[in-house]
Structure formats: structure tokens, C-alpha cells
Design a protein around this motif. Structure first.
Motif, PDB file in Angstrom:
ATOM      1  N   ALA A  74      74.990  19.653  80.541  1.00 42.69           N
ATOM      2  CA  ALA A  74      73.668  19.106  80.859  1.00 42.69           C
ATOM      3  C   ALA A  74      73.736  17.614  81.156  1.00 42.69           C
ATOM      4  O   ALA A  74      72.991  17.103  81.997  1.00 42.69           O
ATOM      5  CB  ALA A  74      72.703  19.368  79.714  1.00 42.69           C
ATOM      6  N   MET A  75      74.635  16.909  80.476  1.00 44.49           N
ATOM      7  CA  MET A  75      74.689  15.452  80.592  1.00 44.49           C
ATOM      8  C   MET A  75      75.749  14.975  81.588  1.00 44.49           C
ATOM      9  O   MET A  75      75.954  13.771  81.742  1.00 44.49           O
ATOM     10  CB  MET A  75      74.987  14.843  79.214  1.00 44.49           C
ATOM     11  N   SER A  76      76.405  15.886  82.271  1.00 46.14           N
ATOM     12  CA  SER A  76      77.554  15.524  83.105  1.00 46.14           C
ATOM     13  C   SER A  76      77.196  14.582  84.247  1.00 46.14           C
ATOM     14  O   SER A  76      78.048  13.828  84.722  1.00 46.14           O
ATOM     15  CB  SER A  76      78.217  16.784  83.667  1.00 46.14           C
ATOM     16  N   GLU A  77      75.950  14.608  84.701  1.00 45.91           N
ATOM     17  CA  GLU A  77      75.555  13.754  85.824  1.00 45.91           C
ATOM     18  C   GLU A  77      74.928  12.441  85.370  1.00 45.91           C
ATOM     19  O   GLU A  77      74.489  11.639  86.193  1.00 45.91           O
ATOM     20  CB  GLU A  77      74.563  14.505  86.725  1.00 45.91           C
ATOM     21  N   VAL A  78      74.858  12.221  84.064  1.00 49.75           N
ATOM     22  CA  VAL A  78      74.277  10.981  83.545  1.00 49.75           C
ATOM     23  C   VAL A  78      75.287   9.854  83.716  1.00 49.75           C
ATOM     24  O   VAL A  78      76.433   9.964  83.278  1.00 49.75           O
ATOM     25  CB  VAL A  78      73.896  11.130  82.056  1.00 49.75           C
ATOM     26  N   ALA A  79      74.872   8.781  84.359  1.00 43.22           N
ATOM     27  CA  ALA A  79      75.761   7.638  84.559  1.00 43.22           C
ATOM     28  C   ALA A  79      75.595   6.689  83.375  1.00 43.22           C
ATOM     29  O   ALA A  79      75.897   7.030  82.251  1.00 43.22           O
ATOM     30  CB  ALA A  79      75.440   6.955  85.890  1.00 43.22           C
ATOM     31  N   GLU A  80      75.099   5.496  83.624  1.00 44.74           N
ATOM     32  CA  GLU A  80      74.886   4.554  82.527  1.00 44.74           C
ATOM     33  C   GLU A  80      73.537   4.827  81.865  1.00 44.74           C
ATOM     34  O   GLU A  80      72.499   4.826  82.527  1.00 44.74           O
ATOM     35  CB  GLU A  80      74.952   3.123  83.037  1.00 44.74           C
ATOM     36  N   ALA A  81      73.579   5.028  80.573  1.00 41.16           N
ATOM     37  CA  ALA A  81      72.353   5.316  79.829  1.00 41.16           C
ATOM     38  C   ALA A  81      72.292   4.449  78.589  1.00 41.16           C
ATOM     39  O   ALA A  81      73.311   3.980  78.083  1.00 41.16           O
ATOM     40  CB  ALA A  81      72.290   6.789  79.442  1.00 41.16           C
ATOM     41  N   VAL A  82      71.087   4.235  78.107  1.00 36.01           N
ATOM     42  CA  VAL A  82      70.857   3.530  76.845  1.00 36.01           C
ATOM     43  C   VAL A  82      70.099   4.473  75.927  1.00 36.01           C
ATOM     44  O   VAL A  82      69.111   5.097  76.336  1.00 36.01           O
ATOM     45  CB  VAL A  82      70.049   2.232  77.064  1.00 36.01           C
ATOM     46  N   THR A  83      70.567   4.606  74.705  1.00 35.65           N
ATOM     47  CA  THR A  83      69.913   5.466  73.730  1.00 35.65           C
ATOM     48  C   THR A  83      68.920   4.638  72.921  1.00 35.65           C
ATOM     49  O   THR A  83      69.272   3.575  72.395  1.00 35.65           O
ATOM     50  CB  THR A  83      70.942   6.122  72.792  1.00 35.65           C
ATOM     51  N   VAL A  84      67.698   5.130  72.832  1.00 35.48           N
ATOM     52  CA  VAL A  84      66.621   4.419  72.135  1.00 35.48           C
ATOM     53  C   VAL A  84      66.168   5.242  70.935  1.00 35.48           C
ATOM     54  O   VAL A  84      65.836   6.431  71.070  1.00 35.48           O
ATOM     55  CB  VAL A  84      65.429   4.157  73.078  1.00 35.48           C
TER      56      VAL A  84
END
Length: 274
Positions: A74-84
Motif C-alpha cells: 500500500a505504501m510502495s508509491e509513497v515518496a517523502e512523507a512526514v508522520t504526524v
């Protein structure tokens, strides 16, 4: 500023629950969560229950594996992310909620996807801001004994049975953590992130606390008790950045992200990246 209506509204959401990926009605709810059944103590004198636990645990390994695989896919296409992170009890009409929306929007406008726990309160606020900025708005929900459905501002959402699988997703795809005011769950994630960075289990990335007044007491205690008694090093506190404004959140993420790629192991090193 009033909050606009969310893009979707499930009229049945208030009386439904997800058990892992399965959506059930209240009368079908189980008394124990999957995590609780996994961690449940069994009397060593009860041979029958010990045998049953051994058999069930063997099958649980496959379920845990499948949850990791589903999360990675599910997350394979996520590039740069910030977790909040932040309190699920934050009210939509509160100043803290409005700040959460602005933080999510600022991160989205800066080009980051936003990952939250997918629930209400601060999580919903950050997802709302990211969605309104046109960024990826991701929610990673967890099976709980009380209801927590995915908030309506989540564009990519998953429901997890196991906390430790969900926590892996929070870290693996993030270039930084942001902690809005929150309770036990927020503190749990904050100190886990601190431990991972301090022990170099992950490449150093920023951990940003939003709200100087809210976090001041905790930081004072860490400095006056933990540092003073030699239980942590004074430089460990430098792993935390405390800000009040959304633009300062983005600046803190940027400041570390600029140097981050050169810190990461490469294939040429013969080592694995995170």
C-alpha cells in the motif's frame, strides 16, 4: 476559520468497527483485540491452553507476515512523507485542531505526504490540511477495543491489527516526525522515535514538537531529572526541535532532510537502506 465539510461522509461509520481489514457491526464485535490475544498470558500449569496457544501462534506468524506485506504494498508509491502524531481527543472547534490543519497544509504545500494514525482529533486535522493542499493524506488505523474509524480526510488508508506492524509503517516511510499536543499514544510514539534515533536504528531525522507551552514541562523534567542523574546525555535533547508555527515545522524538516540522503547507506556500500 470554519472547517469545510470533509470529502466523504459514511452515515454508518459511528456504529461500525474494523477488525484488521474486516468491517463489522457492534453486535459482532469481539471482546478482545488481536494484539491482546497475541500478548495474553497463559498459566503454564494449564497444558491445554498452552498447547492451543502454541498452535495459534504458529498461524499468527502468517497473519503478521501478511499484514507487513499489505502495508509495504500500500505504501510502495509513497515518496517523502512526514508522520504526524497528536491527541485523538482534540475537538474540531479548538485552536489546537486549527493548528493541526495548518501544519498538515504546510507540509503538503512543501511537497510532503502526511501520515497519521488515521483517527479523529489531531490526526484528522493533519489529514485535512494535507488533503486541502493536494498532498497524499495517509491514515494508518489500528484495531482497538473502542471504536476508531478512519477519518474522512484520508485518501490512502489501512487498518492494522498489530501495533508493531503499524509502527513500522510510521517510521519506514517518514523523513520526519511531528508531535502535536497529545496523550499516552503521542508520548509512546515520541519516545520510540527518540530511542530509534538515539540508538542509530534509523538515520537521524527530525522530531518536531509543536507547542512550546505544552511540551515545556516534559522537556524541563528530562533536563532536570534524566540529564541531571546521568540517565540520558545532554545532547540527546538536541534530537528534539520545539516550534510554535507551521512554517517552522517545515523549516525543521527541511533542515535535516537536506543532509539526509548522504547519510543513507547505498547499494555500493553493500548494506541495506531502511
Amino acid at each position: 476559520m470554519s472547517n469545510p465539510e470533509p470529502p466523504t461522509n459514511d452515515p454508518e461509520a459511528d456504529d461500525a468497527l474494523y477488525i484488521g481489514p474486516i468491517r463489522v457491526r457492534p453486535q459482532q464485535r469481539l471482546g478482545k483485540t488481536t494484539d491482546r490475544r497475541l500478548l495474553e498470558w497463559v498459566d503454564p500449569r494449564d497444558a491445554e491452553r498452552r498447547a492451543e496457544r502454541t498452535m495459534r501462534d504458529s498461524w499468527r506468524v502468517l497473519r503478521i507476515q501478511s499484514e507487513f506485506v499489505a502495508g509495504f504494498d500500500a505504501m510502495s508509491e509513497v515518496a517523502e512523507a512526514v508522520t504526524v502524531f497528536g491527541s485523538a481527543r482534540m475537538k474540531p472547534d479548538s485552536p489546537e485542531y486549527a493548528l493541526g490543519v495548518e501544519v498538515g497544509r504546510a507540509l503538503g504545500e512543501a511537497g510532503y505526504a502526511v501520515i497519521t494514525g488515521g483517527g479523529p482529533g489531531a490526526m484528522q486535522a493533519a489529514n485535512q490540511g494535507a488533503h486541502q493542499a493536494g498532498a497524499q493524506s495517509i491514515g494508518l488505523n489500528i484495531e482497538l477495543p473502542f471504536e476508531q474509524t478512519l477519518n474522512p480526510w484520508v485518501d490512502l488508508g489501512m487498518n492494522f491489527r498489530y501495533f508493531f506492524v503499524r509502527k513500522t509503517m510510521f517510521v519506514k516511510y517518514a523523513v520526519g516526525f511531528v508531535c502535536l499536543p497529545g496523550g499516552l499514544g503521542t508520548l509512546d510514539e515520541l519516545f520510540e522515535a527518540l530511542t530509534l534515533v538515539q540508538t542509530k536504528k534509523v538515520v537521524r531525522f527530525p522530531i518536531v514538537l509543536v507547542g512550546t507551552e505544552f511540551w515545556a514541562g516534559l522537556l524541563d523534567w528530562m533536563r532536570d531529572v534524566l540529564v541531571a542523574r546521568g540517565m540520558i546525555a545532554a545532547e540527546d535533547l538536541d534530537l528534539l526541535t520545539v516550534v510554535d508555527e507551521p512554517e517552522d515545522v517545515v523549516a525543521a524538516i527541511h533542515a535535516t532532510a537536506v543532509a539526509r540522503p548522504s547519510d543513507r547507506p547505498s547499494a555500493a556500500d553493500g548494506t541495506m537502506t531502511r
